[in-house]
Structures are given as structure tokens and as C-alpha cells.
Design a protein around this motif. Structure first.
Motif, mmCIF file in Angstrom:
data_model
loop_
_atom_site.group_PDB
_atom_site.id
_atom_site.type_symbol
_atom_site.label_atom_id
_atom_site.label_comp_id
_atom_site.label_asym_id
_atom_site.label_seq_id
_atom_site.Cartn_x
_atom_site.Cartn_y
_atom_site.Cartn_z
ATOM 1 N N TYR B 253 1.126 3.754 4.890
ATOM 2 C CA TYR B 253 0.014 4.703 4.956
ATOM 3 C C TYR B 253 -0.315 5.254 3.570
ATOM 4 N N THR B 254 0.731 5.622 2.816
ATOM 5 C CA THR B 254 0.503 6.116 1.450
ATOM 6 C C THR B 254 -0.191 5.045 0.621
ATOM 7 N N LYS B 255 0.256 3.793 0.789
ATOM 8 C CA LYS B 255 -0.355 2.695 0.034
ATOM 9 C C LYS B 255 -1.840 2.606 0.330
ATOM 10 N N ALA B 256 -2.191 2.664 1.622
ATOM 11 C CA ALA B 256 -3.598 2.554 2.009
ATOM 12 C C ALA B 256 -4.393 3.747 1.490
ATOM 13 N N LEU B 257 -3.792 4.915 1.602
ATOM 14 C CA LEU B 257 -4.465 6.144 1.176
ATOM 15 C C LEU B 257 -4.777 6.081 -0.325
ATOM 16 N N LEU B 258 -3.808 5.652 -1.107
ATOM 17 C CA LEU B 258 -4.012 5.586 -2.553
ATOM 18 C C LEU B 258 -5.043 4.524 -2.915
ATOM 19 N N SER B 259 -5.036 3.422 -2.192
ATOM 20 C CA SER B 259 -5.985 2.356 -2.531
ATOM 21 C C SER B 259 -7.401 2.721 -2.124
ATOM 22 N N ALA B 260 -7.545 3.699 -1.233
ATOM 23 C CA ALA B 260 -8.880 4.059 -0.749
ATOM 24 C C ALA B 260 -9.606 5.027 -1.673
ATOM 25 N N ILE B 261 -8.902 5.636 -2.643
ATOM 26 C CA ILE B 261 -9.591 6.567 -3.550
ATOM 27 C C ILE B 261 -10.582 5.764 -4.374
ATOM 28 N N PRO B 262 -11.861 6.154 -4.356
ATOM 29 C CA PRO B 262 -12.807 5.411 -5.193
ATOM 30 C C PRO B 262 -12.404 5.517 -6.656
ATOM 31 N N SER B 263 -12.377 4.390 -7.324
ATOM 32 C CA SER B 263 -11.941 4.366 -8.710
ATOM 33 C C SER B 263 -13.032 4.931 -9.619
ATOM 34 N N ILE B 264 -12.621 5.563 -10.722
ATOM 35 C CA ILE B 264 -13.614 6.106 -11.633
ATOM 36 C C ILE B 264 -13.581 5.361 -12.953
ATOM 37 N N ASN B 265 -12.864 4.270 -12.976
ATOM 38 C CA ASN B 265 -12.737 3.492 -14.194
ATOM 39 C C ASN B 265 -13.160 2.050 -13.898
#
Lengths: 339, 327
Positions: B253-265
């Protein structure tokens, strides 16, 4: 080729018995067919008003003072001068819109089926059976698996993500040329936001729909758009491709915004922040640059004269006196070297 | 690390909300908003609780302060069990623990001037005479970046960022030890948000504060926290030091949550692999059997439906509740 939507020198004023002041000033935006265009800005920057002006949905106190919004489909229409009746033919058919809060945008007393097919009833001539089938197909396309059941459900029975899917289905069922999405994922959790953005990207490609994405979140812009306009206090301060804006931001405001979110990721000790607050429309500076009071590079000129939209590089414009000064310096240097 | 003093200990905290129905309004079931979570908060650190809406992070914060009376479990503050204390003596303890809310519009009384708002807590707790309170108010207002001319104004005259500064001043004027920040910067624009985050960090150092920071914004949490707990459907899924959690997430779940943050770079965006989760968070009144995340988990197997995963220390100081790490 003419762009699909051409906003030209759009100005919006607030008018009441007591006061009158300008809110939106000189907005120029061109959106080509199938293009994904973003408008980014903080609250009060005028990004939502711009989108409401496109659909002629401005509140009574706000008036379009001058400018054109041209829609080029089979024929060219100026959306500002269109009659109410003609405008109704365009809303939902050529241009559709989805909003931030799907619970307030859906009517709680009608089933999803009724609301979804209402658009078709108004704009197209299908039989009941065809409409029902179209509705089911559309729900499947937006990733709703139990489409028969959902058709009979009421909005309150669905989760936030599901409601936003239904909104997207409603918006796309008439296959519009342009979809305006006003903060479509702001009320959603990140994992659901990822689903919805993914879905919007897929659908815009398969339906050849252009998207105008309005958001405060630069991450969402990078995730979905090709071009972006940065708005501040009712004006566009910088406009270019997403790559240019993120890699070579020119305007001090854009730079400040990017630095403040990028320093977040770095776990640095102090965050970069832009001093001061966003001004309210009745406090906009009459003369000069509206960002001058918060700008770290402000010069005397910035308080006296409005900066022009300056082409800092090919296809990249920024509204700041710094660029003009720099260009003049360069010119002087080359002319000195020449003589 | 372990030598650091623990300020707050939460042990097997539970908060169930009854669902009432029928003609007799009998209890028909429970929403398990917080279901058996344990963690400790160390002195002067920022401990963050993250998760999606409905995961129980805010309820946890409120249960610690007994704004929601916990159903079961213990909360120890400097060794004293807050749950056993009578309500009247709890009021004295509460001045050491303050809560700052997301929405400064609704948490400040519109009929009180800034001065009154700031003096009220001091006078209520009988910590100062009106004259002393006034002096402290002037001092505090400057600490949070407002000026003394603001003292006679009303909350509606301020912008969102300034109002949040007033809320912070009001919470800190009692010199608390622990501050719970419930989505304290979520309603603010990016440029204002970073001003407030800087202020929070600076005040933490100055007043030796311990923060519990509750947020859904993973970027903000990364910046501010020393340790992070990830919650899902009322349970703690993973807890670790910030760097360990962001660089090496263990729970799917943490993995999915972190990957879902829209990247700003833009460069990062190309290399990033996104895990798009299927479906929604399940109804908390009817959670799935076994692991609460199993219906959306890409790694789910038979065991996940049968047993609730144990909450174990998979690596040093890195706790996780997942069968993948508990063979």
C-alpha cells in the motif's frame, strides 16, 4: 489550421452599484484539436473564471468587457456574442465540463441513468434502447464494472472516485471536441487521483478530445498536459510547453512556485517561499505588474508600467520587465562589440 | 535513537463508532475508525500520520486528546495514562496538548478580536492575570509573524495563511509540549503553505515542541517528519523513519501511495513506475476479512483473506503489517 478554441484578449470586470474593477486582464489562449492544455494558479488567480467565461456561465456581477472566445468546429462561433439558445447547443455537445466536487454537480434525486442519458436526449436523436446501450458502454469505458447496477443507483450511493467517473462519462458521452476539467481530482485521494488522471489521458486519446485542465497542482499539469499557462491575479504571467515551464521557467512567480514545491521533496531545512499574500481583485495594482509587491526582483519600473508578454525563447512567453532589460543589455553589448 | 525520551505512548488504541438503526435505534454494528493501533512519539520529533480519507488518522488524533472517548486502549503522556484520568483533571493536562485544525475559518470565533482569541486560553486555564495575558499576547503575535496592529482586528479581516498563523499563536500561547496538527496546511495555497511550514519548524525549535502531524499530503509529510506512520482503514500498515519509508517502502500500500504522487520533476517522471490501484477504499463498516488492503493489493494471496497480518518489526525501527514480511 485554426485552433479549436481561440481566446483573444479576454477581459472580465466586476460591476456592482458601488464599485467596478477589473478581474481578468488580457487572456490569450489557443487550444488546438486533441491538445491537452493546462491553466495553473493559486486560489483567486482567475483560472476558474476563465473557464466559466468559455461556457458563458459567469455570475451576473461579472461581465466580459472585451475580447473574443472563438470556437472553430465546422463553423466559427464567437462564444461571447452567442444567444442563450445557441449556447445551449454547444454546452455538453461541443464543449463539456467537469467540476471539482462531483457530489454538488450531480443531482441527488435522479438516478445515474437519467442524468447520464439526459445529455444524449437533448443533443442527439437516439432511440431509448440505443441510448441505454450507449450509457452502458460509456460507463464501461470509464472503468465502472457493474454498469447495469450503477445505472440504477443514486449519486449518494457512490464513492467520490466513482462519482467523478460518472461525471467524466456524462461529459464525454456526446463526444465533445473540448473537455474543460476544473480541478477534477482535487477532492480525491492520491490513489484515486492517479486512476482518474490515467483514465482522462486514455479517453482523450481514444475520443480525440482536447482537454483544458484547470488546477492549482503543478504535479497534475506535468502528469497530463502538453502546454500550460501560469496565471497570477487575473493575468497570464507565463505560457509555454510543459517542458519549457518546468525546466526553464522564466517568470519570477513561476520560479517561486516551482522552488517551493521542489524544495518540499528535498527535505531541506528551510522551504523556499514567496513572501506576502495573493492580492484580492479590489487590491490589484492599477499600474505596473500585479506581482511586483511580492517579487524579489521588483524594480521601480515594475510599479509604474505594465510589463509586456516577452518572447524569452521560441514558443515561450513571460510577462516580466527583467526579460526586456536583459534583452536590452544583450543588444547594447553586441552593438558595442560591433562598433 | 532508542535513548530518546518517549513523550506519548499509544497502546492498542481503538475507537468504534456505533451504527444505530431500526425503530428502537439499537446498535446494529460498528464502524471501526481506529482498530488497534500502537505507536510512540519521541520528544521534539515530528511524528506524521498519513493515509487517505477515512483511514482513521484524524480520529486517532482526536482520541489521543479524548475529544472522541476511545473505545479501548491506553494513551500514556509522560507516563501518565490519559484514559484513566477523570474529565475534570484531564482539563488541566490538556493545556500541555494542543490541536490545530485544517480550517482556520471555522475554528476561530468570528466575534472575537485576535487579542481576545489569544488571551482566552490563558485566562481559562488561569495561567495569567489579564495584564500578563496581554503582554504574552503581544509577544506571541510577533513570534508567528504578525504585528501588534493586527491585535484589534477580527478573523474575517485576514487571509487564510494569516488566520492559520493566529490558530498557531493561540495553540502555542499555553506553551504546550505536544501539538497535534490535523491537516494544518492542507487548505493553503502552495506559496503560503511553505511560509507556514517554515514557521512551524522554527517554532518547534524555539519552544522544544513535539508535533503529531496528520496529513494526506505525502510531499509535505516528507519534508516535515522524522518518523511516519501509514494508516489504512483504521489500522497501521507501516511505520518507519521518514527516509527509510520513502526510499524503501515495504508495504504494497505504501508503495502504491508513493508512486501515485504526481511528480514535479520532468526527468523523474520518465523513470517512475506507477502502480495504479484498482477500486476504492472499502466501506469501513464492512471491512474485508484478513488484511484490510487485500482487495486492492496486487500481491494478495490466500493467506491475506484468512489471517489479519501481524504488526512486526521487519527491519530495525521499521514496522509493517503484511504477510509478505512474516513468513
Amino acid at each position: 489550421m485554426k485552433p479549436l478554441l481561440d481566446i483573444n484578449r479576454l477581459n472580465i470586470d466586476y460591476q456592482s452599484n458601488k464599485k467596478e474593477f477589473n478581474i481578468i486582464k488580457d487572456i490569450n489562449i489557443q487550444i488546438d484539436e486533441k491538445m491537452k492544455y493546462g491553466i495553473v494558479g493559486e486560489s483567486g488567480s482567475g483560472k476558474s473564471l476563465t473557464s466559466l467565461a468559455i461556457l458563458n456561465l459567469l455570475p451576473d456581477a461579472l461581465k466580459v468587457d472585451q475580447g473574443h472566445i472563438k470556437l472553430n468546429t465546422d463553423s466559427t462561433k464567437d462564444l461571447i456574442t452567442l444567444s442563450k439558445k445557441e449556447m445551449r447547443k454547444i454546452r455538453g455537445n461541443d464543449i463539456a465540463m467537469i467540476f471539482q466536487e462531483p457530489m454538488t454537480a450531480l443531482d441527488p434525486v435522479y438516478t445515474i441513468e437519467y442524468q447520464l442519458l439526459e445529455v444524449l436526449k437533448i443533443h442527439k436523436n437516439y432511440s431509448k434502447k440505443e441510448m441505454h446501450q450507449k450509457g452502458l458502454d460509456m460507463l464501461n469505458k470509464v472503468g465502472i464494472s457493474r454498469s447495469e447496477q450503477i445505472m440504477k443507483a443514486y449519486p449518494h450511493e457512490l464513492s467520490g472516485g466513482m462519482r467523478q467517473r460518472v461525471m467524466i462519462a456524462m461529459a464525454l458521452i456526446c463526444e465533445p471536441k473540448l473537455l474543460i476539467a476544473d480541478e477534477p481530482t482535487t477532492a480525491l485521494d492520491v490513489t484515486i487521483q492517479a486512476q482518474i488522471l490515467d483514465l482522462m489521458n486514455d479517453l482523450s486519446e481514444s475520443h480525440h478530445t482536447a482537454i483544458l485542465m484547470i488546477t492549482h497542482d503543478l504535479g497534475v499539469i506535468l502528469e497530463t498536459c502538453e502546454r500550460v499557462a501560469v496565471m497570477y491575479a487575473g493575468q497570464i504571467v507565463e505560457e509555454s510547453t510543459v517542458e519549457n515551464i518546468f525546466e526553464e521557467a522564466a517568470h519570477p512567480y513561476t520560479k517561486g512556485l516551482l522552488s517551493s514545491i521542489q524544495s518540499l521533496g528535498e527535505r531541506s531545512n528551510e522551504l523556499y517561499s514567496i513572501p506576502g499574500n495573493v492580492p484580492t481583485p479590489d487590491n490589484y495594482q492599477e499600474l505596473g505588474c500585479r506581482f511586483a509587491t511580492r517579487c524579489p526582483f521588483a524594480m521601480d519600473k515594475c510599479y509604474e508600467q505594465e510589463p509586456p508578454m516577452f518572447e524569452v525563447q521560441d514558443d515561450h512567453a513571460s510577462k516580466c520587465w527583467l526579460h526586456v532589460e536583459e534583452a536590452q543589455d544583450d543588444e547594447r553589448r553586441t552593438s558595442r562589440a560591433g562598433s | 535513537m532508542s535513548e530518546e525520551q518517549v513523550v506519548l505512548e499509544v497502546k492498542h488504541l481503538k475507537k468504534y463508532f456505533p451504527i444505530k438503526g431500526g425503530i428502537l435505534k439499537r446498535t446494529q454494528g460498528h464502524v471501526k475508525a481506529v482498530d488497534d493501533i500502537s505507536f510512540d512519539v519521541r520528544e521534539n520529533e515530528t511524528f506524521s500520520l498519513v493515509g487517505e480519507s477515512g483511514c482513521g488518522k484524524s480520529t486517532t488524533g482526536r482520541a489521543i486528546l479524548r475529544l472522541h472517548e476511545p473505545t479501548d486502549g491506553d494513551v500514556l503522556f509522560n507516563g501518565e495514562n490519559l484514559i484513566d484520568v477523570s474529565k475534570s483533571s484531564f482539563r488541566h493536562l490538556r493545556k500541555d496538548m494542543q490541536l490545530i485544525f485544517q480550517d482556520p475559518y471555522s475554528s476561530l470565533n468570528p466575534r472575537m478580536t485576535v487579542k481576545k482569541l489569544l488571551m482566552e486560553p490563558l485566562l481559562t486555564h488561569k495561567l495569567a492575570t489579564p495584564k500578563e495575558a496581554e503582554e504574552k499576547t503581544v509577544e506571541m503575535v510577533e513570534k508567528v509573524g504578525l504585528s501588534t496592529e493586527h491585535l484589534d482586528r477580527y478573523p474575517h479581516e485576514f487571509s487564510g495563511g494569516q488566520r492559520q498563523r493566529i490558530s498557531i499563536a493561540r495553540a502555542l500561547i499555553l506553551r504546550p509540549k505536544l501539538v497535534i496538527l490535523d491537516e494544518a496546511v492542507s487548505a493553503l495555497d502552495v506559496s503560503i503553505q511553505s511560509q507556514i511550514l517554515n514557521l512551524l519548524k522554527q517554532l518547534q525549535e524555539e519552544f522544544q515542541l513535539t508535533y503529531i502531524f496528520i496529513s494526506h499530503d505525502l510531499n509535505v509529510v516528507k519534508h516535515l517528519s522524522d518518523r511516519v506512520g501509514v494508516m489504512y482503514l483504521g489500522q497501521m500498515m507501516e511505520l518507519a523513519e521518514t527516509e527509510a519509508l520513502y526510499d524503501n517502502p515495504l508495504h504494497p500500500y505504501t508503495k502504491a501511495l508513493l508512486s501515485a504522487i504526481p511528480s514535479i520533476n520532468p526527468k523523474e517522471k520518465e523513470n517512475k513506475e506507477r502502480i495504479i490501484l484498482q477500486g476504492d477504499v472499502p466501506d469501513p463498516s464492512d471491512p474485508p476479512s484478513g488484511c484490510p488492503f487485500r482487495l486492492r493489493c496486487p500481491m494478495a494471496h490466500d493467506r491475506c483473506a484468512e489471517e489479519i497480518p501481524r504488526y512486526i518489526e521487519a527491519e530495525r525501527d521499521h514496522w509493517v503489517a503484511c504477510h509478505l514480511y512474516d513468513e
